[in-house]
Design a protein around this motif. Structure first.
Motif, short mmCIF file in Angstrom:
data_model
loop_
_atom_site.label_atom_id
_atom_site.label_comp_id
_atom_site.label_asym_id
_atom_site.label_seq_id
_atom_site.Cartn_x
_atom_site.Cartn_y
_atom_site.Cartn_z
N ASP A 6 10.18 12.93 29.65
CA ASP A 6 10.73 12.69 27.89
C ASP A 6 9.40 13.38 26.87
O ASP A 6 8.60 13.05 27.08
CB ASP A 6 10.75 11.41 27.85
CG ASP A 6 11.15 10.64 26.49
OD1 ASP A 6 11.43 11.67 25.77
OD2 ASP A 6 11.16 9.43 26.20
N VAL A 7 10.13 14.16 26.21
CA VAL A 7 9.35 14.95 24.95
C VAL A 7 9.80 14.60 23.77
O VAL A 7 9.33 15.11 22.84
CB VAL A 7 9.36 16.25 25.37
CG1 VAL A 7 8.53 16.69 26.67
CG2 VAL A 7 10.71 16.94 25.33
N SER A 8 10.97 13.61 23.63
CA SER A 8 11.25 13.22 22.36
C SER A 8 10.46 12.89 21.35
O SER A 8 10.84 12.85 19.98
CB SER A 8 12.60 12.19 22.62
OG SER A 8 12.04 10.89 23.11
N GLY A 9 9.33 12.30 21.88
CA GLY A 9 8.11 11.79 20.76
C GLY A 9 7.36 13.13 20.16
O GLY A 9 6.60 12.66 19.51
N GLN A 10 7.50 14.23 20.70
CA GLN A 10 6.80 15.21 20.31
C GLN A 10 7.13 16.07 19.08
O GLN A 10 8.30 16.24 19.05
CB GLN A 10 6.68 16.24 21.78
CG GLN A 10 6.12 16.05 22.81
CD GLN A 10 4.66 15.52 22.88
OE1 GLN A 10 3.99 16.47 22.13
NE2 GLN A 10 4.36 14.46 23.28
N ALA A 11 6.26 16.44 18.21
CA ALA A 11 6.84 17.01 16.79
C ALA A 11 7.45 18.21 17.24
O ALA A 11 8.63 18.46 16.53
CB ALA A 11 5.37 17.10 16.31
N TRP A 12 6.99 18.87 18.30
CA TRP A 12 7.87 20.37 18.26
C TRP A 12 9.21 20.11 18.78
O TRP A 12 10.03 21.00 18.38
CB TRP A 12 7.01 21.22 19.33
CG TRP A 12 6.91 20.77 20.74
CD1 TRP A 12 5.62 19.87 21.24
CD2 TRP A 12 7.85 20.46 22.02
NE1 TRP A 12 5.98 19.38 22.62
CE2 TRP A 12 7.25 19.91 22.84
CE3 TRP A 12 9.09 21.25 21.98
CZ2 TRP A 12 7.98 19.90 24.21
CZ3 TRP A 12 9.82 21.19 23.24
CH2 TRP A 12 9.07 20.19 24.35
N TRP A 13 9.46 18.93 19.38
CA TRP A 13 11.02 18.60 19.91
C TRP A 13 11.74 18.43 18.64
O TRP A 13 12.86 18.72 18.63
CB TRP A 13 10.94 17.61 20.95
CG TRP A 13 12.19 17.00 21.27
CD1 TRP A 13 12.87 16.06 20.83
CD2 TRP A 13 13.29 17.76 21.97
NE1 TRP A 13 14.23 15.93 21.28
CE2 TRP A 13 14.35 17.19 22.04
CE3 TRP A 13 13.15 19.07 22.84
CZ2 TRP A 13 15.47 17.47 22.86
CZ3 TRP A 13 14.20 19.41 23.77
CH2 TRP A 13 15.38 18.49 23.45
N VAL A 62 16.35 23.25 22.75
CA VAL A 62 15.11 23.49 22.30
C VAL A 62 14.45 24.07 23.32
O VAL A 62 13.96 23.57 24.46
CB VAL A 62 14.28 22.41 21.62
CG1 VAL A 62 12.87 22.70 21.41
CG2 VAL A 62 15.06 21.67 20.37
N LEU A 63 13.76 25.13 23.21
CA LEU A 63 12.73 25.95 24.20
C LEU A 63 11.31 25.79 23.63
O LEU A 63 11.39 26.26 22.60
CB LEU A 63 12.87 27.13 24.44
CG LEU A 63 12.08 27.94 25.61
CD1 LEU A 63 12.38 27.20 26.84
CD2 LEU A 63 12.50 29.44 25.86
N GLY A 64 10.39 24.97 24.51
CA GLY A 64 9.09 24.66 23.92
C GLY A 64 8.15 25.03 24.84
O GLY A 64 8.29 24.96 25.99
#
Length: 103
Positions: A6-13, A62-64
């Motif tokens: 889960d990366v939903s909390g990351q600014a980049w996401w 999104v690709l991060g």
């Protein structure tokens, strides 16, 4: 390494759907727990992300990437100059940029 997490909390996401996202070099404790330590300094990464679209031009995701700064810095130093949002030269020759202080 974080695929499926889960990366939903990351600014980049959150910010990548607005356009290309690049974040200043920073410590990354979550990723540091997954990678072997190299020295006493904490793992630092450069976040890059961008939206991608389906064949109809609709947002599809999104690709991060979180790039290890120890790997990125020498590559950038050979090719270009990278400056932080604060105006600090992170990689490259500070003399190539007028008005920027290398701290």
């Amino acid at each position: 390494m974080r695929e499926g997490g889960d990366v939903s909390g990351q600014a980049w996401w959150r910010d990548a759907p607005k356009g290309v996202y690049a974040h200043d070099v920073h410590a990354e404790p979550l990723l540091a727990r997954l990678l072997p330590a190299h020295g006493s300094r904490p793992l630092r990464v450069l976040d890059l992300a961008f939206p991608y679209f389906d064949s109809n031009g609709r947002p599809a995701g999104v690709l991060g990437a979180q790039l290890n700064w120890n790997w990125v810095r020498p590559l950038l130093a050979e090719q270009s100059v990278l400056v932080s949002r604060a105006g600090t030269v992170l990689a490259g020759d500070p003399a190539e940029i007028q008005g920027v202080n290398d701290q």
